[in-house]
Design a protein around this motif. Sequence first.
Motif: not given
Length: 302
Positions: A7-9, A12-17, A230-234, A287-294
């Motif tokens: 998802r683009p969202d 974006h979360c990963r880039s912002s982090m 996973a990248f975002l979490l790390f 990110a958790r919302i996006f992941l849960t939806r997918d």
Amino acid sequence: MNSEPVRPDLIHCRSSMSELLREAVAMTSTLEQRLDIPDNWFEVIGEKAVNPDSFVGIQIFTALLLRKARIHTIAAIRANKTSNLRSLAVQMRPVLECAGQVVFFFYHTVIAPDLFMSAESAMSAVGSRLKADFHQTFLKATRGRISSAELRKMATQVGEEAAKAFGMPTPEKQRSGRLRQVDKVTTLANGPEWYNYLSENFCHARTVTRRGLLWGDNIASRDGVQDQFAFLLFMYYLLEQVAFMNSAAALCPVAGETGDRWDQWVEPALVQLRNTRASSKTLMDAARIFLTRDLDGETGIP
């Protein structure tokens, strides 16, 4: 490897982090420059007639940890950019070691004495840690160019400077104890758990497959939603610890510095820490919302 389109969202979360981590490591660089240690720091700290009011030992100790953390954090940012999860994990470990050491030192010299423990107990813990860390780190780094006796003397000197700088009793002379690498991260939230996890799953040459994630040497994430998370979490955990380290390092005294240390350094570092925690939590919640939806509620992240 997962085949779900990302998802683009989530991108974006990963880039912002990653951008938040860049801002945090910029603060690390600023704090390191503030300490302004000499190029011949190894000779300076070993001199017999070091000015006891110079805090040179404390400054060098803190600055070197910040420098190492900064170098590996920058490498971690690059690993994230190239989607190399193993490289990101490998770079995280030394950053966590440095962050844990800085937090430990200033927790015991500034925060804990007479609040969470006696000044004597706090200084004893600092003295033991310094001696053990100096021996294991510098004896290996110098490859015999400096003796164990000289290292003990240097560690004692730094401990005495710390005691005087923070108005604490001089630590008792002790033998250098054993210090495991994981012991360096005990002052970080979930530090040992994260450190052991990274060590067990990423610090070897063979490839490990877990829950759809391919984790091994030179393994890059492609399009999988789980991989992106996973990248975002790390990065989320690494960011929090770098910002936490900065807030502790800002407490370091510098001889001859004018102005109020709290206003000039501590408060800005604390503001960044508070803002970092708020912003990174917002990103992770999204990110958790996006992941849960997918993935219908299945994160696939251990």
